[in-house]
Design a protein around this motif. Sequence first.
Motif, PDB file in Angstrom:
ATOM      1  N   LYS A  22      -5.751   6.544   4.804  1.00  0.00           N
ATOM      2  CA  LYS A  22      -7.195   6.341   4.647  1.00  0.00           C
ATOM      3  C   LYS A  22      -7.696   5.234   5.572  1.00  0.00           C
ATOM      4  O   LYS A  22      -8.813   5.297   6.082  1.00  0.00           O
ATOM      5  CB  LYS A  22      -7.544   5.988   3.200  1.00  0.00           C
TER       6      LYS A  22
ATOM      7  N   MET B 107       0.834  -1.200   0.000  1.00  0.00           N
ATOM      8  CA  MET B 107       0.000   0.000   0.000  1.00  0.00           C
ATOM      9  C   MET B 107       0.869   1.250   0.000  1.00  0.00           C
ATOM     10  O   MET B 107       2.047   1.199   0.346  1.00  0.00           O
ATOM     11  CB  MET B 107      -0.921   0.021   1.218  1.00  0.00           C
ATOM     12  N   THR B 108       0.254   2.337  -0.392  1.00  0.00           N
ATOM     13  CA  THR B 108       0.913   3.639  -0.359  1.00  0.00           C
ATOM     14  C   THR B 108       0.639   4.298   0.989  1.00  0.00           C
ATOM     15  O   THR B 108      -0.233   3.859   1.752  1.00  0.00           O
ATOM     16  CB  THR B 108       0.377   4.559  -1.473  1.00  0.00           C
TER      17      THR B 108
ATOM     18  N   LYS C 184       1.370   3.819   9.897  1.00  0.00           N
ATOM     19  CA  LYS C 184       1.470   4.393   8.551  1.00  0.00           C
ATOM     20  C   LYS C 184       2.820   5.072   8.320  1.00  0.00           C
ATOM     21  O   LYS C 184       3.247   5.209   7.189  1.00  0.00           O
ATOM     22  CB  LYS C 184       0.322   5.346   8.284  1.00  0.00           C
TER      23      LYS C 184
ATOM     24  N   LYS D 212      -7.212  -9.566   2.128  1.00  0.00           N
ATOM     25  CA  LYS D 212      -7.905  -8.277   2.026  1.00  0.00           C
ATOM     26  C   LYS D 212      -9.346  -8.508   2.407  1.00  0.00           C
ATOM     27  O   LYS D 212      -9.904  -9.554   2.085  1.00  0.00           O
ATOM     28  CB  LYS D 212      -7.791  -7.718   0.611  1.00  0.00           C
TER      29      LYS D 212
ATOM     30  N   GLU E 277      -0.796   7.116   1.362  1.00  0.00           N
ATOM     31  CA  GLU E 277      -2.157   7.646   1.282  1.00  0.00           C
ATOM     32  C   GLU E 277      -3.179   6.564   1.644  1.00  0.00           C
ATOM     33  O   GLU E 277      -4.149   6.820   2.356  1.00  0.00           O
ATOM     34  CB  GLU E 277      -2.440   8.211  -0.115  1.00  0.00           C
ATOM     35  N   GLU E 278      -2.965   5.346   1.142  1.00  0.00           N
ATOM     36  CA  GLU E 278      -3.871   4.245   1.481  1.00  0.00           C
ATOM     37  C   GLU E 278      -3.805   3.916   2.969  1.00  0.00           C
ATOM     38  O   GLU E 278      -4.834   3.668   3.606  1.00  0.00           O
ATOM     39  CB  GLU E 278      -3.533   3.011   0.639  1.00  0.00           C
TER      40      GLU E 278
END
Length: 151
Positions: free
Chosen positions: A16, A9-10, A22, A100, A12-13
């Motif tokens: 979110k 993941m980035t 993070k 996921k 930003e993800e």
Amino acid sequence: MGFHRCEYMTREEAEKLNLRNKDVVYSSGDVTLCFSSGNSWVMPDMAKLYVEIGWKPPQDFINDVMNSKLVESNDDPTCGTRARPMAIGYLKPATDPLPKPFAINPDLPAGFLQKMEGLMKEAEDMGYRGQTRSGRAQTNSGRAQTKGFKP
């Protein structure tokens, strides 16, 4: 050891999803945990994020986190006979798919992530975090190898 970007993941993800780790979506360091059980483990800072998004570490590592104490170094007689820490948490989606939606693995004991985070911080405070800068591995004190680690 080296600079690594999370391939799952980035930032930003991660933001979110309001992930607590993070900040380690990008990582340039490894932490070595040496336990009273005789096991020692080396892992990227990013292992905290991987646990948060579904990775289940090896059972021996889980047992160490939940039941053993950190010891000062691989030279400590209570740290067993391992010459090198076992490397864990260097994951890639192609070889290490995570479920996921991302979530902490329900098979982990309650409080595992928080305890692992605390142990990683404790190990860093003891000088067991190596960081790569300009292609050269360094610990917080500037040495080229992790304290107590003998290759």
